[in-house]
Design a protein around this motif. Sequence first.
Motif, mmCIF file in Angstrom:
data_model
loop_
_atom_site.group_PDB
_atom_site.id
_atom_site.type_symbol
_atom_site.label_atom_id
_atom_site.label_comp_id
_atom_site.label_asym_id
_atom_site.label_seq_id
_atom_site.Cartn_x
_atom_site.Cartn_y
_atom_site.Cartn_z
ATOM 1 N N PRO A 48 0.558 -0.768 0.279
ATOM 2 C CA PRO A 48 0.319 0.344 0.146
ATOM 3 C C PRO A 48 0.647 1.307 0.450
ATOM 4 O O PRO A 48 2.206 1.148 1.092
ATOM 5 C CB PRO A 48 -0.439 0.034 1.358
ATOM 6 C CG PRO A 48 -0.827 -1.695 1.468
ATOM 7 C CD PRO A 48 0.920 -1.817 0.745
ATOM 8 N N GLY A 49 0.692 2.349 -1.326
ATOM 9 C CA GLY A 49 1.361 3.091 -0.851
ATOM 10 C C GLY A 49 2.498 3.307 -1.428
ATOM 11 O O GLY A 49 3.122 4.692 -1.678
ATOM 12 N N ARG A 50 3.129 2.492 -1.789
ATOM 13 C CA ARG A 50 4.557 2.273 -2.734
ATOM 14 C C ARG A 50 4.147 1.782 -3.748
ATOM 15 O O ARG A 50 3.918 1.234 -3.909
ATOM 16 C CB ARG A 50 5.351 1.126 -1.735
ATOM 17 C CG ARG A 50 5.020 1.775 0.119
ATOM 18 C CD ARG A 50 6.139 2.998 -0.023
ATOM 19 N NE ARG A 50 6.975 2.531 -0.002
ATOM 20 C CZ ARG A 50 8.285 3.658 0.123
ATOM 21 N NH1 ARG A 50 7.695 4.939 0.341
ATOM 22 N NH2 ARG A 50 9.202 3.466 -0.497
ATOM 23 N N GLY A 51 5.660 2.006 -4.501
ATOM 24 C CA GLY A 51 6.239 1.248 -5.402
ATOM 25 C C GLY A 51 6.318 -0.213 -5.736
ATOM 26 O O GLY A 51 6.794 -0.896 -6.734
ATOM 27 N N ASN A 52 6.899 -1.119 -4.520
ATOM 28 C CA ASN A 52 6.679 -2.256 -4.583
ATOM 29 C C ASN A 52 5.616 -3.225 -4.633
ATOM 30 O O ASN A 52 4.409 -3.309 -4.393
ATOM 31 C CB ASN A 52 7.390 -2.530 -2.944
ATOM 32 C CG ASN A 52 8.846 -1.629 -2.400
ATOM 33 O OD1 ASN A 52 8.589 -0.296 -2.549
ATOM 34 N ND2 ASN A 52 9.892 -2.247 -3.025
ATOM 35 N N VAL A 53 6.437 -4.118 -5.264
ATOM 36 C CA VAL A 53 4.733 -5.605 -5.638
ATOM 37 C C VAL A 53 5.528 -6.364 -5.111
ATOM 38 O O VAL A 53 7.325 -7.052 -4.788
ATOM 39 C CB VAL A 53 4.767 -5.496 -6.962
ATOM 40 C CG1 VAL A 53 4.068 -7.368 -7.122
ATOM 41 C CG2 VAL A 53 3.695 -4.531 -7.370
ATOM 42 N N ILE A 54 5.696 -7.478 -3.895
ATOM 43 C CA ILE A 54 5.714 -8.499 -3.476
ATOM 44 C C ILE A 54 5.394 -10.212 -3.805
ATOM 45 O O ILE A 54 3.771 -10.336 -3.724
ATOM 46 C CB ILE A 54 6.107 -8.738 -1.662
ATOM 47 C CG1 ILE A 54 6.371 -7.279 -1.572
ATOM 48 C CG2 ILE A 54 6.892 -9.828 -1.279
ATOM 49 C CD1 ILE A 54 7.357 -6.711 -0.926
ATOM 50 N N GLY A 55 6.197 -10.664 -4.371
ATOM 51 C CA GLY A 55 5.987 -11.905 -5.240
ATOM 52 C C GLY A 55 5.908 -12.796 -4.644
ATOM 53 O O GLY A 55 7.586 -13.199 -3.566
ATOM 54 N N PHE A 56 4.996 -14.261 -4.192
ATOM 55 C CA PHE A 56 5.248 -14.824 -3.326
ATOM 56 C C PHE A 56 5.052 -16.459 -3.827
ATOM 57 O O PHE A 56 4.303 -16.658 -4.614
ATOM 58 C CB PHE A 56 4.165 -14.981 -2.243
ATOM 59 C CG PHE A 56 5.054 -14.058 -0.658
ATOM 60 C CD1 PHE A 56 5.289 -13.606 -0.023
ATOM 61 C CD2 PHE A 56 3.832 -12.346 -1.251
ATOM 62 C CE1 PHE A 56 5.651 -12.721 0.214
ATOM 63 C CE2 PHE A 56 3.732 -12.214 -0.467
ATOM 64 C CZ PHE A 56 4.853 -11.372 0.566
ATOM 65 N N GLY A 57 6.119 -18.046 -3.344
ATOM 66 C CA GLY A 57 6.201 -18.669 -4.290
ATOM 67 C C GLY A 57 6.008 -19.711 -3.043
ATOM 68 O O GLY A 57 7.088 -19.394 -2.326
#
Length: 259
Positions: A209-218
């Motif tokens: 939220p509110g950031r340019g980060n996307v976290i991908g999870f495997g």
Amino acid sequence: MRKYGGVLVHCRRDHIGIIEVVDTHGVRSLHFGTHPRQSAISLAEPEKLELSYARAMLVGLLFKPDPRKILLLGLGGGTLAKFLLNHFPACRIDAVECRAAVAEIAYEYFGLPRDERLAVHVSDGNEFVCAEADRRGAEYDHILVDVFDDEGLAEMVNQQDFFSASQRLLRPEGVLAVNLWATQTRSQRQSMGLLNLYFERRTMRLQVPGRGNVIGFGLGERVQCADMAGLKERAKTWELALGIEFPRFLRLLSYSGWR
């Protein structure tokens, strides 16, 4: 000297480029010659995770809550390593950082402890995971990947051999988390595509939220989807224990083919 809206505390150059430490309104940040922060700590509360994306990377703890061994790719200021050492005393951590100067700064300026449970390896992350996967096989409960340079996401994250080796290094009950950058659309799609390929679509995605980060999870092959009520209860409990907004992150998780 003023820099990035704060006071420049330390600056050095290594074989890759500039490394800067800047204090701004009580927050110390690590920069690689550009404005984006690579790590940050509150000088008043150094044990907390200051950056929301770093907190989001720990969502995998809801699915694998009792880690015994963790691999960190990209040490930065060492904030994740320090946090995990503080909260999981039975856990051992391998941290891989390609820049010796960054590791030195983590100890000197960000309070990374010299702890026998933490092993810092100065090495290329891709080479490390490939060699360890061939030598050890499934070893880690969590693998956390946060590798950026001054231009954005490091190229090693978009290599087939990297995702293949990471999948082989992860225990069947474990979780891989990769910090991606939303504005690098093509790079992010490639990373998520490789994540889906090597984890057979047992994957999740979290826009911070509110950031340019996307976290991908495997997710490892033995990770089971607990009932949502159970996950929500764990999220509430761990929010109080760890100071991380797990209930909010849980609501924002999107799933791929995994159920």
